[in-house]
Design a protein around this motif. Sequence first.
Motif, PDB file in Angstrom:
ATOM      1  N   CYS A   6       0.870  -1.177   0.000  1.00  0.00           N
ATOM      2  CA  CYS A   6       0.000   0.000   0.000  1.00  0.00           C
ATOM      3  C   CYS A   6       0.907   1.226   0.000  1.00  0.00           C
ATOM      4  O   CYS A   6       2.107   1.137   0.247  1.00  0.00           O
ATOM      5  N   SER A   7       0.334   2.374  -0.263  1.00  0.00           N
ATOM      6  CA  SER A   7       1.119   3.604  -0.300  1.00  0.00           C
ATOM      7  C   SER A   7       1.645   3.937   1.087  1.00  0.00           C
ATOM      8  O   SER A   7       1.131   3.465   2.108  1.00  0.00           O
ATOM      9  N   LEU A  28      -7.268  -3.185   9.627  1.00  0.00           N
ATOM     10  CA  LEU A  28      -5.871  -3.514   9.338  1.00  0.00           C
ATOM     11  C   LEU A  28      -5.843  -4.658   8.333  1.00  0.00           C
ATOM     12  O   LEU A  28      -6.567  -5.646   8.489  1.00  0.00           O
ATOM     13  N   GLU A  29      -4.986  -4.537   7.326  1.00  0.00           N
ATOM     14  CA  GLU A  29      -4.973  -5.504   6.236  1.00  0.00           C
ATOM     15  C   GLU A  29      -3.543  -5.911   5.902  1.00  0.00           C
ATOM     16  O   GLU A  29      -2.579  -5.227   6.227  1.00  0.00           O
ATOM     17  N   LYS A  30      -3.423  -7.085   5.266  1.00  0.00           N
ATOM     18  CA  LYS A  30      -2.136  -7.600   4.780  1.00  0.00           C
ATOM     19  C   LYS A  30      -1.089  -7.582   5.895  1.00  0.00           C
ATOM     20  O   LYS A  30      -0.002  -7.032   5.759  1.00  0.00           O
ATOM     21  N   ILE A  31      -1.421  -8.206   6.986  1.00  0.00           N
ATOM     22  CA  ILE A  31      -0.569  -8.191   8.188  1.00  0.00           C
ATOM     23  C   ILE A  31       0.457  -9.311   8.096  1.00  0.00           C
ATOM     24  O   ILE A  31       0.110 -10.493   7.935  1.00  0.00           O
ATOM     25  N   SER A  32       1.733  -8.951   8.211  1.00  0.00           N
ATOM     26  CA  SER A  32       2.808  -9.944   8.164  1.00  0.00           C
ATOM     27  C   SER A  32       3.779  -9.745   9.310  1.00  0.00           C
ATOM     28  O   SER A  32       3.927  -8.656   9.861  1.00  0.00           O
ATOM     29  N   ILE A  47       1.940   0.718   7.748  1.00  0.00           N
ATOM     30  CA  ILE A  47       2.540   0.664   9.084  1.00  0.00           C
ATOM     31  C   ILE A  47       3.639  -0.390   9.026  1.00  0.00           C
ATOM     32  O   ILE A  47       3.385  -1.544   8.672  1.00  0.00           O
ATOM     33  N   GLU A  48       4.852   0.000   9.319  1.00  0.00           N
ATOM     34  CA  GLU A  48       5.991  -0.921   9.340  1.00  0.00           C
ATOM     35  C   GLU A  48       6.864  -0.572  10.529  1.00  0.00           C
ATOM     36  O   GLU A  48       7.304   0.565  10.669  1.00  0.00           O
ATOM     37  N   GLN A  49       7.090  -1.537  11.392  1.00  0.00           N
ATOM     38  CA  GLN A  49       7.847  -1.282  12.612  1.00  0.00           C
ATOM     39  C   GLN A  49       8.788  -2.443  12.908  1.00  0.00           C
ATOM     40  O   GLN A  49       8.356  -3.580  13.066  1.00  0.00           O
ATOM     41  N   MET A  92       1.948  -3.945   7.787  1.00  0.00           N
ATOM     42  CA  MET A  92       0.510  -4.011   7.505  1.00  0.00           C
ATOM     43  C   MET A  92       0.074  -2.740   6.783  1.00  0.00           C
ATOM     44  O   MET A  92       0.807  -1.747   6.740  1.00  0.00           O
ATOM     45  N   CYS A  93      -1.142  -2.767   6.250  1.00  0.00           N
ATOM     46  CA  CYS A  93      -1.794  -1.594   5.695  1.00  0.00           C
ATOM     47  C   CYS A  93      -2.998  -1.252   6.569  1.00  0.00           C
ATOM     48  O   CYS A  93      -3.519  -2.110   7.277  1.00  0.00           O
ATOM     49  N   TRP A  94      -3.429  -0.008   6.497  1.00  0.00           N
ATOM     50  CA  TRP A  94      -4.621   0.382   7.258  1.00  0.00           C
ATOM     51  C   TRP A  94      -5.548   1.186   6.363  1.00  0.00           C
ATOM     52  O   TRP A  94      -5.135   1.809   5.387  1.00  0.00           O
ATOM     53  N   ARG A  95      -6.828   1.153   6.707  1.00  0.00           N
ATOM     54  CA  ARG A  95      -7.822   2.025   6.094  1.00  0.00           C
ATOM     55  C   ARG A  95      -8.895   2.281   7.150  1.00  0.00           C
ATOM     56  O   ARG A  95      -8.921   1.614   8.196  1.00  0.00           O
TER      57      ARG A  95
END
Length: 440
Positions: free
Chosen positions: A49-50, A79-83, A55-57, A67-70
């Motif tokens: 995502c843009s 929260l989406e695409k959580i790795s 969110i990357e920590q 992850m991505c958020w919307r």
Amino acid sequence: MRVNSSIKARTRVAAGLTVAALATGATAGAGPATAQPKAAPAAPPAADCSAAYRIEQKLSSGTTWRMCWRYDGKAGLVLEKISYQPKGEPKPIRVLNSARLGQIHVPYDDGNIEYDDLTGFDFAQGLMNLAPSECPGGTIKTVKVPDSWNDDPNVKGLCTTTRSRGHAYRMQGDTANKVFQAEGKDLLVYTVNQVGWYEYMTEWRFQDDGAITMNVGATGSLSWDDYDAGDGRGWPIGKGASAKSTSHSHNAFWRLDFALDGSTKNRVEQYDSTVTAPVRGQRAPTTKTTRTKVGKELAGDSKNYRWWRMVSATGKNKDGHARSYEIVPGPTTKYPGRSYTKHDVYVTQYNKCELFASHNPGNCAAGAGKSVDKWVNGQALTHPVVWMNIGFHHIARDEDQQPMPVHWQGFSIAPRDVTAMNPLTPAELGWQNGHWQPRG
């Protein structure tokens, strides 16, 4: 607690609070989801995502969460695409497609009113601005919420920060020559949403050992309009017994769409253990654990010696064991008053229309029903979605005023065989995997 004399009264209070917020320069808002992330490959090097919605920590212990958020117009933060990528793993390990609230159902003990806060009472509209002091050491992201009540739809309402959680482990071994210990670190992501007199803190904790904890905390105020205790059984608040606060329940649902190792074709398993008294010749009771493969949709109940796990269909750890995540329920008071709150966990076959555990909006198939219990109808699980129900019965007390201390409810998912050893294992202990003997 909130106004409960009528739906109209509750809506009027919420609107009044928004006007007050505007007067002080705060904003609140809601609207449809924004910045939909693009489809991602099975194991992306970073959240797809843009930068504004990423969110990357990397935590100090070496673990990285991505992850991505919307922001959804009814569910709030999604929260989406959580790795998860602990040290020693060459690439991120996908855990979830998406994680979000599924409903907050609030029935009052007197039977006069109940609320479905996400779909019926503007939970997402009440996104609150956060002060820097509320996000120590972190970043407050601006959430742009279309169709806001306010002229300015931009709310500084998403905190991402890190915090310590205490001991991750401690091991002294057989001698006092060496103590192995470390403090655990978490990525904390949270928002605050105001509904009537309540303020809900929606908290997601991503631990460096791979566990994820989801909590909803209720705080804010007790409603003075609710001190009549119409059921005659409310708890006295203040001097004497003239003011009684009506008791009520908070039934919080979460919706988790798993995608372990990037695949949604996960397997569900239930484990039950039975303890049997010792027979002649035995020194202690015996315990037998059995596994049940859950091939069809499930409405399940927590009990002693029972647990569930979601198993990867494609990924294995370095020991050759299938990766999985165990569902760890938190303390709960199960509410028996509605069909959809009678079970602790539901597992349904994925349907893009099934988004909220009760009062589900949208044009689903005819006869599909509006609540999660209606969706458990025997379908085979090829893309399982987990719905977790955690209840709290709020009997108010004098200490709930003023403001009301946060009362939390939630649950966790814990990695089971995601890595071959503890992902925080010190390097000098890395050789001790499985059967081992002390080195000479």
